[in-house]
Design an enzyme around this catalytic site. Structure first.
Site, PDB file in Angstrom:
ATOM      1  N   VAL A  93       0.833  -1.208   0.000  1.00 57.19           N
ATOM      2  CA  VAL A  93       0.000   0.000   0.000  1.00 57.19           C
ATOM      3  C   VAL A  93       0.865   1.254   0.000  1.00 57.19           C
ATOM      4  O   VAL A  93       0.600   2.207  -0.741  1.00 57.19           O
ATOM      5  CB  VAL A  93      -0.956  -0.012   1.200  1.00 57.19           C
ATOM      6  CG1 VAL A  93      -1.771   1.282   1.242  1.00 57.19           C
ATOM      7  CG2 VAL A  93      -1.899  -1.208   1.139  1.00 57.19           C
TER       8      VAL A  93
ATOM      9  N   LEU B  85      13.122  -2.290   4.702  1.00 47.28           N
ATOM     10  CA  LEU B  85      13.103  -3.440   3.788  1.00 47.28           C
ATOM     11  C   LEU B  85      12.996  -4.778   4.516  1.00 47.28           C
ATOM     12  O   LEU B  85      13.317  -5.824   3.950  1.00 47.28           O
ATOM     13  CB  LEU B  85      14.335  -3.436   2.869  1.00 47.28           C
ATOM     14  CG  LEU B  85      14.514  -2.191   1.995  1.00 47.28           C
ATOM     15  CD1 LEU B  85      15.752  -2.332   1.115  1.00 47.28           C
ATOM     16  CD2 LEU B  85      13.280  -1.927   1.141  1.00 47.28           C
TER      17      LEU B  85
ATOM     18  N   GLY C 252       9.347  -5.029   3.047  1.00 49.22           N
ATOM     19  CA  GLY C 252       9.142  -4.360   1.771  1.00 49.22           C
ATOM     20  C   GLY C 252      10.214  -4.732   0.763  1.00 49.22           C
ATOM     21  O   GLY C 252      11.119  -5.531   1.027  1.00 49.22           O
TER      22      GLY C 252
ATOM     23  N   PHE D 223       3.008   4.064   7.029  1.00 47.02           N
ATOM     24  CA  PHE D 223       2.626   2.689   6.710  1.00 47.02           C
ATOM     25  C   PHE D 223       3.544   1.660   7.356  1.00 47.02           C
ATOM     26  O   PHE D 223       3.316   0.461   7.189  1.00 47.02           O
ATOM     27  CB  PHE D 223       2.655   2.472   5.190  1.00 47.02           C
ATOM     28  CG  PHE D 223       1.765   3.393   4.419  1.00 47.02           C
ATOM     29  CD1 PHE D 223       0.447   3.074   4.180  1.00 47.02           C
ATOM     30  CD2 PHE D 223       2.260   4.602   3.934  1.00 47.02           C
ATOM     31  CE1 PHE D 223      -0.371   3.935   3.471  1.00 47.02           C
ATOM     32  CE2 PHE D 223       1.448   5.467   3.232  1.00 47.02           C
ATOM     33  CZ  PHE D 223       0.124   5.135   2.996  1.00 47.02           C
ATOM     34  N   ALA D 224       4.598   2.116   8.027  1.00 48.88           N
ATOM     35  CA  ALA D 224       5.624   1.196   8.518  1.00 48.88           C
ATOM     36  C   ALA D 224       5.098   0.403   9.714  1.00 48.88           C
ATOM     37  O   ALA D 224       5.037   0.913  10.831  1.00 48.88           O
ATOM     38  CB  ALA D 224       6.880   1.973   8.906  1.00 48.88           C
TER      39      ALA D 224
ATOM     40  N   ASN E 206       7.672  -2.423  17.332  1.00 46.65           N
ATOM     41  CA  ASN E 206       7.716  -1.761  16.028  1.00 46.65           C
ATOM     42  C   ASN E 206       6.496  -0.875  15.785  1.00 46.65           C
ATOM     43  O   ASN E 206       6.631   0.318  15.480  1.00 46.65           O
ATOM     44  CB  ASN E 206       7.827  -2.801  14.918  1.00 46.65           C
ATOM     45  CG  ASN E 206       7.985  -2.149  13.554  1.00 46.65           C
ATOM     46  OD1 ASN E 206       9.048  -1.658  13.213  1.00 46.65           O
ATOM     47  ND2 ASN E 206       6.920  -2.136  12.762  1.00 46.65           N
TER      48      ASN E 206
ATOM     49  N   TYR F  92      -1.727  -7.583  16.868  1.00 45.88           N
ATOM     50  CA  TYR F  92      -1.638  -6.689  15.710  1.00 45.88           C
ATOM     51  C   TYR F  92      -2.722  -5.619  15.770  1.00 45.88           C
ATOM     52  O   TYR F  92      -2.449  -4.411  15.697  1.00 45.88           O
ATOM     53  CB  TYR F  92      -1.745  -7.488  14.417  1.00 45.88           C
ATOM     54  CG  TYR F  92      -2.055  -6.624  13.213  1.00 45.88           C
ATOM     55  CD1 TYR F  92      -1.155  -5.639  12.801  1.00 45.88           C
ATOM     56  CD2 TYR F  92      -3.250  -6.752  12.502  1.00 45.88           C
ATOM     57  CE1 TYR F  92      -1.439  -4.811  11.719  1.00 45.88           C
ATOM     58  CE2 TYR F  92      -3.543  -5.942  11.423  1.00 45.88           C
ATOM     59  CZ  TYR F  92      -2.642  -4.968  11.033  1.00 45.88           C
ATOM     60  OH  TYR F  92      -2.927  -4.150   9.967  1.00 45.88           O
TER      61      TYR F  92
ATOM     62  N   HIS G 149      -3.332 -13.457   2.352  1.00 42.70           N
ATOM     63  CA  HIS G 149      -4.540 -12.846   1.819  1.00 42.70           C
ATOM     64  C   HIS G 149      -5.144 -13.696   0.699  1.00 42.70           C
ATOM     65  O   HIS G 149      -4.421 -14.310  -0.091  1.00 42.70           O
ATOM     66  CB  HIS G 149      -4.240 -11.435   1.315  1.00 42.70           C
ATOM     67  CG  HIS G 149      -3.832 -10.499   2.411  1.00 42.70           C
ATOM     68  ND1 HIS G 149      -3.258  -9.274   2.177  1.00 42.70           N
ATOM     69  CD2 HIS G 149      -3.921 -10.614   3.762  1.00 42.70           C
ATOM     70  CE1 HIS G 149      -2.997  -8.677   3.324  1.00 42.70           C
ATOM     71  NE2 HIS G 149      -3.400  -9.466   4.297  1.00 42.70           N
TER      72      HIS G 149
END
Length: 324
Positions: A12, A33, A36, A69-70, A88, A137, A183
């Site tokens: 995203v 990364l 990502g 978004f991290a 995090n 989460y 997903h």
């Protein structure tokens, strides 16, 4: 404008960074990364490899805002390793807010999630629904939402938390790829590609038209457009919370059948037991996003969403094969 996009090498975040560039903005991507991919950072964006906890090293008053978004986002992993998610997702966001405050950067759009609601008591879900996350989460994301609300009230931050439902599709060369993948649409496409033998259908006795769970799927490009609108919609001292979804849902079997039609490949199903905590229907009300952001999703056709994801999945498979 100049924006920092944390986690901009992810699915995203990368698509939002591309939309910002297409709108003429200057973009700096900050990503470690860990989940990502460097190639997901769009051409034209400056890239800094680093953790969101290190944002103070890169933020300065020249930035007009941050899109955040991290985060780690695997529900199962968060149950097994909750400390990783608190460190995090919550610790990183706290460090980011401190860096923004020190640099005088007063505009934030946060990537939140429908997981903050937990098991819904009714659908479609509105922003006033009870928040009772069922995983670390979801709890970590809700904690950040509360953190942002306090920052806005105390320090004049203009902020929006956008709560996603099921994001899917692709935007040109940018698509969904997680390791491990969890997903539904990319998993079913892996079956069509021959990378997976079958797709598991977890329960077919839910109170839905075909007995399988119903979920709200939103195209990633529609989602990205909502982020750009949110940057202009919030005012200092405000924390706006918006659900993002199509407002209608598709069942697991509808998704599987659509993949068969779009790809022309067989997709064997294996019926499995229900998963604990899976609600029968999870659909968003996007009325607040329509009213406050002026947002209207336009890519709502499931076949179109699947076709975009299929195009990306095939291209990515060819790249992997060439690399081998």
């Amino acid at each position: 404008m100049k924006y920092l996009v944390t986690g901009g090498a992810g699915y995203v975040g990368g698509v939002v960074a591309a939309h910002l560039l297409e709108a003429g903005h200057e973009v700096v991507v900050l990503d470690d990364l860990s989940t990502g991919f460097r190639e997901a950072v769009p051409d034209g964006a400056a890239f800094v490899e680093g953790r969101v906890q290190d944002a103070a090293r890169f933020l300065d008053p020249s930035f007009d805002g941050v899109l955040h978004f991290a985060a780690f986002s695997q529900v199962g992993e968060s149950v097994a390793r909750p400390e990783k998610y608190w460190d995090n997702n919550v610790g990183g966001s706290m460090a980011l807010l401190a860096a923004m405050r020190a640099a005088g950067v007063r505009r934030l759009v946060f990537s939140s999630t429908a997981a903050t609601y937990g098991e819904p008591v009714s659908t479609p879900l509105t922003e006033t629904a009870p928040t009772a996350p069922t995983s670390p989460y979801g709890a970590s994301k809700l904690a950040v939402d509360h953190m942002i609300a306090g920052e806005a009230a105390a320090h004049g931050l203009a902020a929006a938390s956008l709560r996603y439902f099921n994001v899917a599709g692709a935007h040109g060369p940018q698509g969904e790829r997680h390791d491990p993948e969890s997903h539904l649409i990319p998993l079913v496409l892996q079956v069509a590609l021959g990378e997976r033998e079958s797709i598991s259908v977890y329960g077919d006795d839910y109170p839905t038209p075909d007995g399988t769970c119903v979920r709200d799927y939103i195209h990633v490009a529609d989602l990205a457009e909502a982020h750009l609108l949110a940057l202009d919609a919030v005012t200092p001292g405000e924390h706006l919370v918006c659900n993002l979804g199509n407002g209608s849902g598709f069942s697991v079997r509808e998704v599987v059948e659509t993949v068969r039609k779009v790809t022309g490949h067989p997709v064997p199903e294996v019926l499995a037991a229900r998963r604990p905590g899976d609600p029968a229907v999870l659909v968003a009300s996007a009325a607040t996003a329509r009213e406050r952001l002026g947002w209207r999703p336009t890519r709502t056709d499931l076949a179109g969403i699947v076709a975009d994801a299929w195009e990306f999945a095939r291209g990515h498979a060819r790249e992997r094969e060439a690399a081998r």
